[in-house]
Design a protein around this motif. Structure first.
Motif, PDB file in Angstrom:
ATOM      1  N   HIS A   1      36.977  40.217  44.010  1.00  0.00           N
ATOM      2  CA  HIS A   1      36.272  41.404  43.533  1.00  0.00           C
ATOM      3  C   HIS A   1      34.922  41.633  44.204  1.00  0.00           C
ATOM      4  O   HIS A   1      34.368  42.725  44.094  1.00  0.00           O
ATOM      5  CB  HIS A   1      36.070  41.307  42.018  1.00  0.00           C
ATOM      6  N   SER A   2      34.380  40.621  44.855  1.00  0.00           N
ATOM      7  CA  SER A   2      33.090  40.785  45.535  1.00  0.00           C
ATOM      8  C   SER A   2      33.320  40.998  47.033  1.00  0.00           C
ATOM      9  O   SER A   2      34.455  40.992  47.516  1.00  0.00           O
ATOM     10  CB  SER A   2      32.215  39.546  45.328  1.00  0.00           C
ATOM     11  N   ASN A   3      32.230  41.162  47.760  1.00  0.00           N
ATOM     12  CA  ASN A   3      32.313  41.310  49.216  1.00  0.00           C
ATOM     13  C   ASN A   3      31.973  40.008  49.935  1.00  0.00           C
ATOM     14  O   ASN A   3      31.591  40.032  51.103  1.00  0.00           O
ATOM     15  CB  ASN A   3      31.381  42.432  49.695  1.00  0.00           C
ATOM     16  N   TRP A   4      32.085  38.861  49.240  1.00  0.00           N
ATOM     17  CA  TRP A   4      31.775  37.571  49.846  1.00  0.00           C
ATOM     18  C   TRP A   4      32.610  37.334  51.096  1.00  0.00           C
ATOM     19  O   TRP A   4      32.106  36.858  52.128  1.00  0.00           O
ATOM     20  CB  TRP A   4      31.995  36.456  48.833  1.00  0.00           C
TER      21      TRP A   4
ATOM     22  N   LEU B   1      25.062  40.867  48.559  1.00  0.00           N
ATOM     23  CA  LEU B   1      26.249  40.564  47.757  1.00  0.00           C
ATOM     24  C   LEU B   1      26.443  41.634  46.691  1.00  0.00           C
ATOM     25  O   LEU B   1      25.520  41.975  45.955  1.00  0.00           O
ATOM     26  CB  LEU B   1      26.102  39.194  47.096  1.00  0.00           C
ATOM     27  N   THR B   2      27.674  42.148  46.603  1.00  0.00           N
ATOM     28  CA  THR B   2      27.999  43.152  45.602  1.00  0.00           C
ATOM     29  C   THR B   2      29.422  42.911  45.110  1.00  0.00           C
ATOM     30  O   THR B   2      30.170  42.120  45.701  1.00  0.00           O
ATOM     31  CB  THR B   2      27.879  44.576  46.177  1.00  0.00           C
ATOM     32  N   SER B   3      29.784  43.593  44.035  1.00  0.00           N
ATOM     33  CA  SER B   3      31.181  43.587  43.586  1.00  0.00           C
ATOM     34  C   SER B   3      31.527  44.983  43.105  1.00  0.00           C
ATOM     35  O   SER B   3      30.642  45.807  42.824  1.00  0.00           O
ATOM     36  CB  SER B   3      31.415  42.565  42.469  1.00  0.00           C
ATOM     37  N   GLY B   4      32.828  45.262  42.996  1.00  0.00           N
ATOM     38  CA  GLY B   4      33.271  46.608  42.663  1.00  0.00           C
ATOM     39  C   GLY B   4      33.089  46.942  41.196  1.00  0.00           C
ATOM     40  O   GLY B   4      33.210  46.078  40.322  1.00  0.00           O
ATOM     41  N   TYR B   5      32.814  48.218  40.925  1.00  0.00           N
ATOM     42  CA  TYR B   5      32.719  48.702  39.546  1.00  0.00           C
ATOM     43  C   TYR B   5      34.099  49.137  39.082  1.00  0.00           C
ATOM     44  O   TYR B   5      34.924  49.621  39.869  1.00  0.00           O
ATOM     45  CB  TYR B   5      31.708  49.851  39.451  1.00  0.00           C
ATOM     46  N   PHE B   6      34.325  48.966  37.781  1.00  0.00           N
ATOM     47  CA  PHE B   6      35.667  49.238  37.250  1.00  0.00           C
ATOM     48  C   PHE B   6      35.558  49.817  35.849  1.00  0.00           C
ATOM     49  O   PHE B   6      34.794  49.333  35.018  1.00  0.00           O
ATOM     50  CB  PHE B   6      36.494  47.959  37.200  1.00  0.00           C
ATOM     51  N   SER B   7      36.359  50.839  35.567  1.00  0.00           N
ATOM     52  CA  SER B   7      36.521  51.362  34.215  1.00  0.00           C
ATOM     53  C   SER B   7      37.824  52.140  34.154  1.00  0.00           C
ATOM     54  O   SER B   7      38.131  52.913  35.063  1.00  0.00           O
ATOM     55  CB  SER B   7      35.350  52.253  33.806  1.00  0.00           C
ATOM     56  N   MET B   8      38.561  51.949  33.079  1.00  0.00           N
ATOM     57  CA  MET B   8      39.772  52.729  32.857  1.00  0.00           C
ATOM     58  C   MET B   8      39.484  53.979  32.032  1.00  0.00           C
ATOM     59  O   MET B   8      40.379  54.808  31.847  1.00  0.00           O
ATOM     60  CB  MET B   8      40.821  51.883  32.145  1.00  0.00           C
ATOM     61  N   VAL B   9      38.256  54.097  31.525  1.00  0.00           N
ATOM     62  CA  VAL B   9      37.927  55.184  30.613  1.00  0.00           C
ATOM     63  C   VAL B   9      36.932  56.161  31.222  1.00  0.00           C
ATOM     64  O   VAL B   9      37.095  57.372  31.132  1.00  0.00           O
ATOM     65  CB  VAL B   9      37.381  54.617  29.287  1.00  0.00           C
ATOM     66  N   PHE B  10      35.895  55.616  31.859  1.00  0.00           N
ATOM     67  CA  PHE B  10      34.811  56.453  32.364  1.00  0.00           C
ATOM     68  C   PHE B  10      34.746  56.373  33.884  1.00  0.00           C
ATOM     69  O   PHE B  10      35.004  55.327  34.472  1.00  0.00           O
ATOM     70  CB  PHE B  10      33.477  56.024  31.761  1.00  0.00           C
TER      71      PHE B  10
ATOM     72  N   PHE C   1      35.959  36.130  41.635  1.00  0.00           N
ATOM     73  CA  PHE C   1      34.785  36.450  42.455  1.00  0.00           C
ATOM     74  C   PHE C   1      35.191  36.741  43.894  1.00  0.00           C
ATOM     75  O   PHE C   1      34.662  37.670  44.531  1.00  0.00           O
ATOM     76  CB  PHE C   1      33.791  35.284  42.411  1.00  0.00           C
ATOM     77  N   TYR C   2      36.134  35.982  44.427  1.00  0.00           N
ATOM     78  CA  TYR C   2      36.473  36.112  45.843  1.00  0.00           C
ATOM     79  C   TYR C   2      37.365  37.328  46.100  1.00  0.00           C
ATOM     80  O   TYR C   2      37.451  37.798  47.232  1.00  0.00           O
ATOM     81  CB  TYR C   2      37.129  34.820  46.331  1.00  0.00           C
TER      82      TYR C   2
END
Length: 1015
Positions: free
Chosen positions: A222-225, A277-286, A219-220
């Motif tokens: 991957h998020s913007n905390w 509060l947000t966190s990053g989006y991730f995909s290796m495919v799309f 969390f710490y």
């Protein structure tokens, strides 16, 4: 593809990027060809392409990609174990454990009026905390930190497994703004840890704890905390009653594109201003993601190439927000400590320290045959256990745990595991010999139960005078020995005499034969694999043979050398005794063994001399036990020559704080490693993660794989990755069973030059030509079947493997009896596990899945631990309400006292199970009353000296919910708080089919692409 490592910050070109460029450059050059044309919707623009050429290109690209996928995965997160210049999950977890454990030991010492001088900071070491937590200053020389270190290793390896097994789970890594799902995983896992501790299932608790820590720590990163300027952990992640406020909703933009590679200011100002509060989006495919959302970042994150570009992860110093990596890691340490504190409050200091493995002594574990003829053996087991307990009670040598498993036929168990010596004495004293009539007994079933229930690296002693009826469990027992690295010693009484068995009426019956030699060989084989011994002795001499139990139950016991020769050959062996060793003992077992021992000075003593210049020799049955004289226990090189009629074993042990532990790991192209859960592949290179305990004064010079019954030796290449941690690469795994041997130099302040030393792993290891993988351990609900997928991989095709699946608790298990490895070299199967509906929460169960080639007997396994958890309906914490404080303290505080009264309630919950105080040095009394509205109220009355001016009452309910109230008479303010850290939530996870991508998956991927392109 789904297991490819999510990020290599140092790479200039990724495979994905290469495929992307190849595909679309070729498409552009061919778009004018209209024969068989088809319109594609591509990320950049629509193109018209020749579909035949397009399919060919994509298939080639996919196979190039698949070539990189036959390796362990690594998810994007804090790096699992090692990363130059960055702080990893391993370091975060270890530091949090060391700091919290030191705090607990400090509080205990303060309450007992003892000094605690260790500074609690990020420079703590395992050995320093172990020494500081020792209750007796004189015990430090006999303390081994190996147990403490191995538990920490177990926790952070289970942390690292999450990256391998759940690489694309947004909830496991709190990607894609999956805050609610991530909190569900954390709080349900936290409840499982508490339930496991309540049941004494510490191993399962540690495995679950490692997995929970991974999600919490991510969390710490991957998020913007951290970017929001936060200075404390985000407590709602572990406290379910606290709301997840101020989350950015799906339609709210959160980022702007980075300026080139500079992502320092890519979070939108309004997000920072309003603390969203947000966190990053991730995909290796799309590449798709909600409009305006932040990405995780990194080459393999496809979403980071779509506006807004870049990312916000802080996984290491080279990440998109690597400039905040240190702050994120420190915040993750503090958050992990907050989690550990919640577990501490719910379970108590003593149980918490046991969960952390802070034990300076050994485990006393007995597996005892209770059939009629064993009455004398049972009495001897009582005698030796009582002697150990009574002589070591209250000393640093007192065993930290006692285990007892009885067996006969057809019954075995139950397993008794206790810290209380008096309870153990009472239970073992109640054992009686009864029944019998037929010879074989359920020996291996009882042993399997003990192996699953005992801590890793335990010494287990089996008493029997009969064959094993459950010989079919041999391979499973062997798996558990390899898995736990426990040592098993068999005490066989009168193995070659006429067997006398008694029936229930105790009338004597005689059997016409003794234990068959083949059955004795079974016991010898298992003892040999574990590094134990098979002691064959007459019942009259048993009391002398049990000296080995007293030897093994000492703390800080290390193995210097162990070899087995079957069939026997005359051979000379050498070994080094370093200055840190004491109480050195040499054991020789076999058929009429003959030996001579030589000291470095050239002095010798043969086995026929009971008391000689080098030591005293005890001869009993097939055992020769040599206790070296105290003035002869060190020296450069000792030698021993041995021969025997048919077989023999040699074992040299002593007490020392210098020891080592190891685990096979798999190394990724990115440089990090993930743990390997089973046997390494024969003939191929492999990597070991080796940790040395005993201080920073140790230099490792050699790590060897030594053939157990031969002369083959494989020398490893050593790379230091810390003061006491090493990665060791070997170019091949031996064909047969082997042990790990470590050699090095030991600095000693009393000597001008370092001393040589050697240690050996007592447990044998072996390789395999098949790999079996399955989803890592998780929870299972009573009465609800759990389907677990597993995968076999071999480098040959057409092989048929026999499948076996068993649990240590006899739970219902269904599985395919065999699997055929197809042309792609892999096969998949499913095991269905069901726990009885009446199983208590916190019960642990070990499931072993084995695959064996019936033609070659080559086999491999995967052993998984599950915690059985019932759904919890009590989600409210107990309430602690301060009613009154009476404090009139003079300047001379020791002449007066103050009082506190508080009402403790649990509403409609499960009820209060425990009340204690976490700080303070007074006395606490409790009484139960019924309020006017019918509520059960526990009235707590606390009294303390005016010199002890603070107290925190801790109230725990039946399911581990915690309430606290803190009071201080230093100032007029009084705070009452309630803490509700966990509930149970059913968590559905997608079954994982292994740590690799098989050839068949690549073929399937190609087929899918062809289908979509050519339909």
């Amino acid at each position: 593809m789904l297991y490819f490592m999510r990020k290599f910050p140092s790479l200039e070109i990724s495979i994905f990027k290469l495929i992307y460029l190849v595909m679309f450059s070729e498409i552009s050059s061919r778009f004018s060809s209209l024969h068989g044309e088809r319109r594609l919707n591509c990320p950049t623009a629509p193109f018209i392409v020749d579909r035949t050429a397009m399919v060919s290109l994509v298939v080639v690209a996919v196979f190039l990609l698949c070539g990189t996928l036959f390796q362990p995965p690594q998810a994007a997160a804090f790096k699992p174990l090692f990363q130059d210049g960055s702080i990893t999950h391993r370091e975060i977890t270890q530091m949090a454990i060391l700091r919290k454990t030191a705090e607990v030991c400090r509080d205990i010492a303060t309450a007992q009026g003892r000094d605690f001088t260790l500074a609690i900071n990020n420079r703590l070491t395992v050995s320093a905390v172990q020494r500081a937590c020792a209750t007796s200053p004189t015990s430090t020389s006999a303390i081994s930190s190996l147990g403490f270190y191995s538990v920490i290793t177990e926790i952070y390896l289970s942390n690292a497994v999450i990256d391998a097994a759940f690489a694309l789970s947004a909830a496991r890594h709190i990607d894609n703004e999956a805050f609610g799902e991530g909190r569900d995983l954390i709080t349900s896992g936290l409840a499982a840890v508490k339930a496991s501790v309540q049941q004494g299932s510490y191993i399962s608790g540690r495995i679950t704890l490692g997995a929970v820590c991974h999600t919490l720590q991510d969390f710490y990163s991957h998020s913007n905390w951290v970017e929001l300027g936060s200075t404390a952990p985000f407590s709602p992640l572990i406290r379910r009653e606290l709301p997840l406020n101020n989350l950015a909703d799906r339609s709210t933009p959160t980022c702007k594109s980075c300026t080139g590679k500079d992502c320092r200011d890519n979070i939108l100002p309004e997000i920072l201003l309003h603390k969203k509060l947000t966190s990053g989006y991730f995909s290796m495919v799309f590449s798709a993601k909600p409009v305006g959302k932040c990405s995780h970042g990194g080459f393999l994150d496809r979403t980071s190439y779509r506006d807004p570009t870049g990312g916000i992860n802080k996984d290491d110093i080279s990440s998109s927000h690597g400039f905040l990596h240190q702050r994120a890691a420190e915040m993750a340490i503090n958050a992990t400590m907050e989690l550990l504190q919640d577990i501490r409050l719910a379970t108590g200091n003593r149980a918490f320290l046991r969960l952390m493995g802070l034990s300076q002594t050994s485990v006393l574990a007995f597996v005892i045959d209770t059939t009629g003829s064993m009455s004398d053996d049972i009495e001897e087991a009582k005698r030796v256990s009582f002697s150990i307990i009574d002589s070591r009670r209250g000393t640093p040598e007192e065993p930290s745990e006692y285990i007892l498993v009885p067996f006969n036929d057809p019954d075995f168990g139950p397993l008794t595991r206790t810290k209380d010596a008096d309870i153990f004495k009472s239970i073992i004293n109640s054992l009686t010999a009864y029944g019998g009539g037929d010879l074989p007994e359920m020996c291996l079933s009882g042993l399997l139960l003990a192996l699953a229930g005992a801590s890793p690296s335990s010494d287990i002693f089996v008493f029997t005078d009969a064959s094993a009826k459950d010989i079919h469990l041999k391979s499973t027992v062997q798996v558990m020995i390899e898995r736990t690295k426990s040592t098993v010693t068999f005490m066989l009484t009168d193995p070659f005499s006429l067997r006398r068995r008694r029936d229930v009426s105790q009338s004597q019956q005689f059997n016409s034969r003794s234990i068959p030699l083949s059955d004795i060989q079974l016991y010898r084989d298992l003892a040999q694999i574990s590094g134990g011994q098979t002691i064959e002795v007459s019942r009259a001499k048993l009391s002398q043979a049990t000296a080995v139990i007293t030897d093994a139950s000492t703390s800080a016991l290390v193995t210097v050398l162990q070899v087995v020769r079957s069939p026997a050959i005359a051979e000379n062996f050498s070994f080094v005794l370093d200055p840190s060793l004491s109480n050195v003992t040499v054991y020789v077992t076999g058929d009429s063994p003959v030996f001579t021992l030589y000291s470095p000075a050239g002095v010798s003593q043969s086995d026929s001399v009971a008391d000689g210049p080098l030591g005293s020799i005890l001869t009993v049955g097939n055992l020769r036990r040599v206790t070296l004289n105290s003035d002869n226990q060190t020296g450069m090189e000792w030698k021993i020559s041995i021969n025997s009629a048919s077989f023999y074993s040699l074992k040299v042990t002593g007490q020392s704080s210098v020891n080592f532990l190891f685990n096979f790991v798999e190394q990724s192209e990115g440089g990090d490693i993930t743990p390997k859960a089973n046997r390494p592949f024969i003939g191929r290179n492999a990597t070991l993660f080796v940790s040395v305990t005993g201080g920073d004064s140790v230099t490792v010079t050699d790590v060897l794989l030594v053939e157990a019954s031969g002369s083959d030796v494989v020398n490893g290449t050593i790379k230091a990755v810390g003061a006491t941690d090493f990665l060791v690469n070997v170019d091949r795994i031996p064909e047969g069973a082997f042990v790990v041997q470590l050699k090095g130099l030991l600095d000693d302040s009393t000597r001008s030059l370092p001393s040589q030393f050697q240690r050996q792993s007592p447990t044998q290891q072996k390789g395999s030509r098949v790999t079996i993988t399955a989803q890592p351990s998780s929870t299972i609900e009573p009465g609800i079947p759990l389907n677990l997928n597993f995968t076999l991989v071999n480098n040959t095709t057409g092989s048929n493997y026999t499948i076996r699946a068993r649990t240590d608790r006899g739970f219902s298990v269904s599985f395919p009896s065999s699997l055929n490895v197809g042309t792609d070299g892999s096969a998949q199967g499913t095991v269905t596990l069901t726990a009885p509906s009446n199983t208590e929460s916190g019960t642990d169960v070990t499931l072993t899945i084995e695959a064996e080639d019936p033609e070659s007997s080559d086999s491999n396994y995967v052993a998984l631990r599950f915690s059985v958890m019932t759904k919890v309906t009590d989600i409210s914490s107990p309430v602690c309400q301060v009613v009154s404080i009476k404090a009139d303290c003079p300047v001379e505080c020791s002449t007066a006292s103050w009082e506190l009264s508080a009402n403790l309630t649990d509403g409609n919950g499960t009820g209060i199970s425990d009340v204690s105080f976490n700080s303070g040095n007074g006395s606490l009394s409790l009484r139960n009353v019924i309020s006017e509205d019918g509520t059960n109220v526990t009235v707590a009355s606390y009294n303390a000296s005016c010199c002890s001016q603070e107290v925190e009452l801790v109230v725990v309910d039946m399911v581990g919910n915690v309430g606290t109230c803190f009071t201080s008479i230093k100032s007029p303010s009084v705070t009452a708080t309630t803490v509700e850290p966990s509930t149970i939530t059913t968590v559905k996870t997608t079954p994982n089919r292994g740590y690799f991508v098989s050839f068949s998956m690549c073929v399937l991927l190609c087929n899918l692409i062809v289908f979509f392109l050519c339909e």
